[in-house]
Design a protein around this motif. Structure first.
Motif, mmCIF file in Angstrom:
data_model
loop_
_atom_site.group_PDB
_atom_site.id
_atom_site.type_symbol
_atom_site.label_atom_id
_atom_site.label_comp_id
_atom_site.label_asym_id
_atom_site.label_seq_id
_atom_site.Cartn_x
_atom_site.Cartn_y
_atom_site.Cartn_z
ATOM 1 N N PRO A 152 -19.931 46.225 32.160
ATOM 2 C CA PRO A 152 -20.410 45.106 31.339
ATOM 3 C C PRO A 152 -21.344 45.566 30.227
ATOM 4 N N LEU A 153 -21.224 44.927 29.067
ATOM 5 C CA LEU A 153 -22.041 45.311 27.929
ATOM 6 C C LEU A 153 -23.458 44.757 28.006
ATOM 7 N N ASN A 154 -23.658 43.740 28.820
ATOM 8 C CA ASN A 154 -24.965 43.074 28.852
ATOM 9 C C ASN A 154 -25.887 43.606 29.948
ATOM 10 N N GLU A 155 -25.530 44.753 30.536
ATOM 11 C CA GLU A 155 -26.383 45.359 31.560
ATOM 12 C C GLU A 155 -26.570 46.839 31.256
ATOM 13 N N PRO A 156 -27.759 47.377 31.481
ATOM 14 C CA PRO A 156 -27.934 48.824 31.311
ATOM 15 C C PRO A 156 -27.281 49.574 32.468
ATOM 16 N N ALA A 157 -26.936 50.817 32.234
ATOM 17 C CA ALA A 157 -26.373 51.651 33.297
ATOM 18 C C ALA A 157 -27.440 51.921 34.348
ATOM 19 N N THR A 158 -27.042 51.853 35.617
ATOM 20 C CA THR A 158 -27.960 52.141 36.715
ATOM 21 C C THR A 158 -27.279 53.040 37.739
ATOM 22 N N ILE A 159 -28.084 53.800 38.463
ATOM 23 C CA ILE A 159 -27.563 54.656 39.527
ATOM 24 C C ILE A 159 -26.880 53.797 40.595
ATOM 25 N N ALA A 160 -27.480 52.673 40.925
ATOM 26 C CA ALA A 160 -26.905 51.815 41.963
ATOM 27 C C ALA A 160 -25.503 51.373 41.583
ATOM 28 N N ARG A 161 -25.323 50.986 40.319
ATOM 29 C CA ARG A 161 -23.988 50.555 39.893
ATOM 30 C C ARG A 161 -23.018 51.738 39.848
ATOM 31 N N SER A 162 -23.514 52.913 39.480
ATOM 32 C CA SER A 162 -22.666 54.102 39.446
ATOM 33 C C SER A 162 -22.204 54.479 40.845
ATOM 34 N N LYS A 163 -23.101 54.363 41.832
ATOM 35 C CA LYS A 163 -22.710 54.636 43.218
ATOM 36 C C LYS A 163 -21.642 53.645 43.677
ATOM 37 N N ALA A 164 -21.834 52.377 43.341
ATOM 38 C CA ALA A 164 -20.842 51.366 43.720
ATOM 39 C C ALA A 164 -19.507 51.647 43.046
ATOM 40 N N GLY A 165 -19.551 52.094 41.789
ATOM 41 C CA GLY A 165 -18.311 52.431 41.088
ATOM 42 C C GLY A 165 -17.595 53.611 41.705
ATOM 43 N N ALA A 166 -18.350 54.599 42.182
ATOM 44 C CA ALA A 166 -17.744 55.761 42.839
ATOM 45 C C ALA A 166 -17.055 55.355 44.128
ATOM 46 N N LEU A 167 -17.675 54.467 44.897
ATOM 47 C CA LEU A 167 -17.051 53.958 46.121
ATOM 48 C C LEU A 167 -15.804 53.154 45.795
ATOM 49 N N ALA A 168 -15.885 52.321 44.757
ATOM 50 C CA ALA A 168 -14.731 51.498 44.373
ATOM 51 C C ALA A 168 -13.564 52.376 43.937
ATOM 52 N N LYS A 169 -13.861 53.465 43.252
ATOM 53 C CA LYS A 169 -12.806 54.383 42.815
ATOM 54 C C LYS A 169 -12.096 54.997 44.015
ATOM 55 N N ALA A 170 -12.854 55.395 45.025
ATOM 56 C CA ALA A 170 -12.250 55.977 46.219
ATOM 57 C C ALA A 170 -11.331 54.973 46.905
ATOM 58 N N ARG A 171 -11.796 53.752 47.071
ATOM 59 C CA ARG A 171 -10.988 52.726 47.737
ATOM 60 C C ARG A 171 -9.746 52.391 46.921
ATOM 61 N N LYS A 172 -9.896 52.366 45.611
ATOM 62 C CA LYS A 172 -8.759 52.065 44.750
ATOM 63 C C LYS A 172 -7.712 53.172 44.845
ATOM 64 N N ALA A 173 -8.152 54.419 44.877
ATOM 65 C CA ALA A 173 -7.218 55.541 44.969
ATOM 66 C C ALA A 173 -6.438 55.502 46.279
ATOM 67 N N LEU A 174 -7.126 55.213 47.368
ATOM 68 C CA LEU A 174 -6.457 55.158 48.673
ATOM 69 C C LEU A 174 -5.434 54.021 48.712
ATOM 70 N N ALA A 175 -5.757 52.899 48.059
ATOM 71 C CA ALA A 175 -4.821 51.776 48.033
ATOM 72 C C ALA A 175 -3.664 52.032 47.081
ATOM 73 N N LEU A 176 -3.939 52.759 45.992
ATOM 74 C CA LEU A 176 -2.921 52.987 44.970
ATOM 75 C C LEU A 176 -1.885 54.016 45.406
ATOM 76 N N PHE A 177 -2.274 54.950 46.261
ATOM 77 C CA PHE A 177 -1.369 56.025 46.672
ATOM 78 C C PHE A 177 -1.183 56.020 48.189
ATOM 79 N N PRO A 178 -0.615 54.965 48.740
ATOM 80 C CA PRO A 178 -0.456 54.915 50.210
ATOM 81 C C PRO A 178 0.498 55.978 50.728
ATOM 82 N N GLY A 179 1.411 56.453 49.882
ATOM 83 C CA GLY A 179 2.350 57.475 50.320
ATOM 84 C C GLY A 179 1.849 58.887 50.122
ATOM 85 N N LYS A 180 0.662 59.023 49.560
ATOM 86 C CA LYS A 180 0.094 60.347 49.332
ATOM 87 C C LYS A 180 -0.890 60.691 50.442
ATOM 88 N N ASP A 181 -0.902 61.932 50.840
ATOM 89 C CA ASP A 181 -1.857 62.395 51.836
ATOM 90 C C ASP A 181 -3.023 63.037 51.090
#
Length: 506
Positions: A152-181
């Motif tokens: 979002p453009l109306n919020e400054p970058a924060t470590i807390a949001r970056s950590k949440a984004g890193a977790l979201a990326k991991a979950r998204k990758a696992l869901a996106l590649f169910p056939g990949k080990d």
């Protein structure tokens, strides 16, 4: 300048290593098995009129080396044979990243790749050159990427949001590649891919050549397969326990850049008392006190767009901009004098949705750090200026990624007699020179070339001003001799960019 043109394809080659079954005729045949190589030899003529014969292909490896009968995946590679036998081990060239595909160098439409190919041709004086891409991010296999969400453009970058984004990326990758080990994409697997390709191509030993992650990858190969590595040349050095940069080491690189910048006549009118580093700290304090909303005109729509910039945005931008040493002081001084528009426009672009390679966090979290280094990272004095962006989000998401931790025994540095030449710039803010200085004592046959004013660049670009040093590195790769290698090289002062506004406007 003429474009590189592929002149002809000479033949198709299908070969098999001792690891797996042969691939049958192409077309309706089943996918090649683990250990198979499918390749073809080609010829191209460069823009300089140099004729290059090369082999390009795919090597098939098990996706998860920890599981029996894991499905085969492809890893792209290319081989340029030496014009005449030299008796030296082949050079295995390992790219950085993780998440860098380089075989586009043979594609006539790849402008960036032409310079890379020009460099590769020079290795013919040493031995055969084998370029290896990375499992999960290879032009001749699978490119595992996920879409990243817009910030979002109306919020400054924060470590807390970056950590949440890193977790979201991991979950998204696992869901996106169910056939990949995805558990199979740890740093050990990348090292084993190199050694298995070595055996498949029929080489007894190899010379490793890598920069940045390519250097870290090389360390992993030497750790797991020490008997197969004759020697190595590493630049932008990233040891196995140094995947997350120490903030104070990054800060020290900035100080070295600032020393010369503060003496530049063009920048002098913009400097506060205390110079560039004093300006840096003043800007940090300003944004730590309160974020700033900056409104700029959107280039596409012509409408005003506002973005909120905070101390986290500044900390991130500091490190990213320092990679261009000649531009970085002007960036800091512009912000010191409250000229935020260019930074705001760049931040708006950076906050848009994009794509990100999955293998980066898979590799990095499998490697992790020792408890001692983790303690140093968290308590490092420069965290107060540069923040925890370099390591905290990765650590927060480590358990969400399926790659197993490689363990402290693998990460730790141990004495070795493998000959290694380290080439490192002292202006490198991506992999600070302290990385090399920390591991050098463990290499009884190690030699470091410190490049003053050198950034995060490859060996031969760092040595671009010293033809004798370059020749000595090629000779080391060919024979193992360290004679003629300098201990230091000094690059000329760059032309420092000035802020975009006149000094008399201050």
């Amino acid at each position: 300048m003429r474009r590189v043109v592929v002149a002809r394809v000479t033949k198709l080659v299908i070969s098999v290593s001792l690891m797996g079954s042969a691939a049958t005729a192409m077309g309706s045949a089943p996918a090649p098995g683990v250990g198979s190589i499918v390749s073809e030899t080609r010829t191209l003529t460069t823009a300089d009129g140099v004729k290059v014969n090369y082999e390009i292909g795919t090597f098939y490896v098990p996706e998860n080396r920890h599981k029996a009968k894991s499905r085969p995946i492809g890893v792209g590679f290319a081989r340029i044979r030496a014009p005449r036998p030299t008796g030296a081990p082949p050079v295995f060239w390992l790219p950085g990243g993780p998440g860098l595909a380089v075989l586009g160098a043979f594609d006539p439409s790849d402008n960036a790749g032409r310079g890379r190919l020009k460099s590769w041709i020079n290795f013919g004086a040493v031995a055969d050159l084998v370029v290896v891409e990375q499992r999960g991010y290879t032009s001749r296999g699978e490119m595992l990427e996920v879409k990243t969400d817009a910030y979002p453009l109306n919020e400054p970058a924060t470590i807390a949001r970056s950590k949440a984004g890193a977790l979201a990326k991991a979950r998204k990758a696992l869901a996106l590649f169910p056939g990949k080990d995805l558990a199979g994409y740890d740093i050990g697997a990348y090292a084993d891919d190199v050694d298995d390709l070595r055996k498949a191509l029929g080489y007894d030993s190899i010379t490793l050549f890598g920069g940045s992650f390519g250097a870290q990858w090389s360390f992993a190969v030497m750790k797991r397969h020490p008997g197969s590595v004759a020697r190595a040349v590493l630049s932008g050095v990233e040891p196995l326990d140094n995947g997350y940069d120490m903030p104070s080491h990054v800060y020290a690189s900035m100080q070295r850049i600032a020393f010369d910048a503060d003496r530049d006549p063009g920048l002098k009118p913009y400097l506060p008392e205390g110079g560039t580093m004093a300006a840096l700290r003043a800007v940090h304090d300003r944004f730590a006190a309160a974020p700033v909303v900056v409104s700029v005109t959107d280039k596409a729509s012509g409408k005003p767009v506002a973005v909120t910039l905070g101390v986290g945005d500044f900390e991130n931008a500091l490190v990213e901009r320092a990679a261009e040493a000649s531009e970085w002081p002007a960036f800091v001084l512009s912000l010191y004098h409250r000229h935020y528009d260019d930074w705001a426009r760049d931040t708006i672009e950076e906050r848009k949705a994009g794509k990100s390679a999955v293998i980066g966090p898979l590799v990095d979290t499998s490697l992790g750090v020792t408890p001692a280094r983790a303690h140093r990272l968290r308590t490092d004095p420069a965290v107060g200026v540069l923040g925890e962006w370099n390591f905290a989000p990765y650590m927060a998401a480590a358990e969400a990624w399926p790659t197993a931790d490689m363990g402290d025994a693998f990460r730790g540095v141990v004495p070795t007699d493998t000959p290694v030449v380290f080439v490192h710039g002292d202006w490198d803010t991506s992999t600070p020179i302290e990385n090399t200085l920390e591991v050098l004592p463990y290499y009884s046959h190690g030699h470091a070339i410190v490049v003053h004013r050198g950034g995060h660049d490859g060996t031969f670009y760092l040595l671009r001003e010293d033809a004798k040093a370059k020749a000595a590195v090629y000779e080391f790769m060919r024979t193992g001799s360290m004679e003629g290698l300098p201990s230091s090289v000094t690059l000329p002062l760059p032309t420092f960019a000035k802020p975009a506004f006149a000094a008399n406007d201050l």
